[in-house]
Enzyme design. Structure first.
Site: not given
Length: 346
Positions: A20, A203, A206
């Protein structure tokens, strides 16, 4: 396993697929850019700001981890700032012998001072290409939709990603807090980008369990999974990921920092690798997680005994999993193989 010496880890070629931009800028550049753009930040002392923004231990949650981005984003609101930070990222990864990197960010977070989302993409691309010309590091952009924003915002970002395929954009992502914000709410965006020739990563697995990975694949058609830390909790889903050859973007340090795992040695990275899953090693956020790819490789070597052969295998897997076109992919793979030949012949 054969020990990998630290100087060899520095020299070996590297590929990063999960990085990122807003979590990977320099502390000193934050301070300097704050002065240039007259932005208030918690401190203009490097040591003090580092203590505020860099995570050394564990945060209580992913949400607490994400709070750090308020500081970095505050100085990323002008075209000049974005171009600068993108260039400096390439400069930083060049020192680690990264030969290819996919840089992700969400243009929606860079409009506070009137910059358009289109300008933000072009500015980041300009900085990346400037870095490529100087250092030879190939790079591309992944645009992030945001889980906890309205799905229509993600859809606008998806259309933006498609529009800028000629300005370095190769993929679309869904980032942000997993809990209470399911990926399936954004499936219209992923349908659009896939219909227009872009790859997708999401994503998942997680902060939330295997159900988020299931949604990413079956509802949104993810080509890669960001993190996938909790995939091992569902053996059926794991076998499907293996069969379909869906790569996992592993971020070891940040997974520990966000409390996805109790300790680094308990990370399922080694399990995934030994089971034959496709994995890549990544930093996630270089500044906030206080890491780089050299550090991540050292951790993997120390914790799990991975040697040069393992790192070579993972790096090739990573490059094959990249969203770049095949001609550049092949050229980078040849570069990686040639560099490994030189290192192992010493």
């Amino acid at each position: 396993m054969k020990e990998v010496f630290q100087d060899q880890i520095i020299k070996i070629p590297k590929v990063e697929l999960h990085c990122h931009l807003d979590g990977s800028i320099r502390t000193e550049s934050i301070i300097d850019q704050a002065k240039i753009d007259d932005v208030n930040i918690p401190s203009k002392n490097i040591q003090t700001l580092n203590s505020i923004i860099k995570i050394i231990g564990q945060e209580s949650s992913l949400e607490d981890y994400l709070e750090k981005f308020k500081i970095t984003l505050s100085v990323m609101q002008t075209p000049g700032a974005l171009e600068r930070f993108a260039f400096e990222l390439i400069e930083d990864v060049y020192k680690e012998n990264v030969v290819y990197i996919e840089v992700r960010f969400s243009p929606i977070f860079h409009t506070n001072s009137g910059m358009t989302t289109e300008t933000s993409i072009r500015s980041v691309n300009k900085g990346l290409k400037k870095g490529e010309r100087k250092y030879g590091v190939k790079s591309c952009i992944i645009i992030c939709g945001i889980r906890n924003m309205h799905p229509e915002t993600s859809f606008k970002l998806a259309k933006l990603a498609i529009k800028h395929k000629s300005h370095g954009v190769v993929g679309f992502d869904l980032a942000g807090p997993e809990n209470y914000f399911p990926a399936k709410n954004h499936k219209k965006s992923f349908k659009l980008v896939k219909e227009n020739g872009l790859k997708c990563t999401i994503h998942a697995g997680e902060a939330k369990g295997p159900s988020s990975i299931h949604q990413a694949i079956y509802d949104c058609g993810a080509d890669r999974i960001g993190h996938g830390t909790r995939l091992h909790e569902d053996s059926k889903l794991l076998n499907m990921i293996k069969t379909k050859k869906i790569p996992l973007e592993i971020c070891l340090t940040s997974n520990w920092q966000t409390n996805c795992i109790d300790s680094l040695k308990e990370h399922p990275l080694k399990l995934y690798y030994e089971l034959g899953l496709i994995i890549s090693l990544n930093t996630d956020n270089r500044l906030i997680s206080n890491t780089n790819l050299i550090n991540e490789m050292r951790l993997v070597n120390n914790l799990f005994g991975f040697d040069l052969k393992d790192f070579k295998n993972i790096t090739i897997m990573s490059m094959k999993s990249a969203f770049i076109n095949n001609s550049i992919k092949k050229e980078r793979i040849n570069l990686i193989l040639n560099q490994y030949k030189k290192i192992t012949s010493l």
